[in-house]
Design an enzyme around this catalytic site. Sequence first.
Site, short mmCIF file in Angstrom:
data_model
loop_
_atom_site.label_atom_id
_atom_site.label_comp_id
_atom_site.label_asym_id
_atom_site.label_seq_id
_atom_site.Cartn_x
_atom_site.Cartn_y
_atom_site.Cartn_z
N LEU A 245 0.82 -1.22 0.00
CA LEU A 245 0.00 0.00 0.00
C LEU A 245 0.85 1.27 0.00
O LEU A 245 0.39 2.35 0.35
CB LEU A 245 -0.97 -0.02 1.19
CG LEU A 245 -1.96 -1.19 1.16
CD1 LEU A 245 -2.82 -1.21 2.42
CD2 LEU A 245 -2.85 -1.13 -0.08
N SER B 24 6.24 2.99 2.29
CA SER B 24 7.55 3.66 2.24
C SER B 24 7.48 4.92 1.36
O SER B 24 8.07 5.94 1.68
CB SER B 24 8.66 2.72 1.78
OG SER B 24 8.46 2.37 0.44
N ASP C 66 5.05 4.71 -6.67
CA ASP C 66 4.49 4.84 -5.31
C ASP C 66 4.60 6.27 -4.80
O ASP C 66 3.61 6.88 -4.40
CB ASP C 66 5.22 3.90 -4.33
CG ASP C 66 4.89 2.44 -4.56
OD1 ASP C 66 4.32 2.11 -5.61
OD2 ASP C 66 5.21 1.63 -3.67
C1 MEV Z 1 5.23 -1.61 -5.81
O1 MEV Z 1 4.20 -0.85 -5.19
C2 MEV Z 1 4.99 -1.69 -7.26
C3 MEV Z 1 6.01 -2.48 -8.09
O2 MEV Z 1 5.61 -2.29 -9.46
C4 MEV Z 1 7.43 -2.00 -7.87
C5 MEV Z 1 7.72 -0.63 -8.45
O3 MEV Z 1 6.91 -0.09 -9.21
O4 MEV Z 1 8.82 -0.11 -8.14
C6 MEV Z 1 5.93 -3.96 -7.79
#
Ligand code: MEV
Length: 296
Positions: free
Chosen positions: A90, A93, A133
């Site tokens: 979610l 970080s 993110d």
């Molecule tokens: C992590 O929230 C999403 C992934 O696609 C990793 C990234 O985008 O760095 C798994």
Amino acid sequence: MRTTAFGPGKVIVLGEHGVVYGHPALAGPISRGVRAWAEPSERTQLELPDALTDSQRDALERAFARAAKKVKHPKVSIHVESDLPPSMGLGSSGALAVAIARVLLPPVTKAREVENLALEMEREFHGTPSGVDHTTSARGELILFQRGRAKVVTCPRPLKVLVAIAGKRGPTKVTVGALRERQARWPARYKRLFVEIASVVKDGAAAIRAGELESLGDAMNVNQGLLSALGLSSPPIEELVYRLRAMGAYGAKLTGAGGDGGAVIALFPEPEHAVVKLRAAGVDCFTSQLAGPRTL
Ligand code: MEV
């Protein structure tokens, strides 16, 4: 003077993992996140939250040191508080990085500088993150993200998801690293899957713009199948996905890195009833509106 800031968590509606290889992803901010506040102090410091494992503490200390150096050690003491479950996909970080960047930098700083500083911290947490993110957290809107660029996607109808926790999972770095090894070994096969995920992301973005939520739900189901083909799903995720579909969701899929557990999202026209039922059955879940008109 005390300054405060919020970094929302995120859900990836479509396109996780492909986004690491330069394909698009659709992601939106959720109502839960990280609040940071800064007070004047003799030196730059971060009060570490109690509920962290040793490795999470080390990563946070390193990330904070990296960010503080970048902004020439402002004399503030920073505290953080989160209502996001950590390590569940979610964006905890990324949210932490955005909240900290916002209080480390002067209040008039441009949004782009906040994103750059948050990315410095994300690199410490995840190695080579796509950036989706922290960008979603910093923008605070549903975005179509690709190679560091983000376009806001609007929806004429309320777009609400139910977020449910499937269980503990390993670190994102490890899941992303294992997939990188598989795709390096069999590149043509994995590329075909990433290209197909990218098409589903584009279909999903068009469905959102048109307010066609059933079509978006179908795109989510197809994306879940492709994530499963990439080896990123597991019994706890599948069990929850099928349960949510049986409860009437237009679509359900894992969100974030996936693996042994983590979070699942489901698209319902009105998710609140499903939340009540799932909570009564002991499932940790909540709803969040990602886009569209909001009732006051
Ligand atoms: C992590 O929230 C999403 C992934 O696609 C990793 C990234 O985008 O760095 C798994």
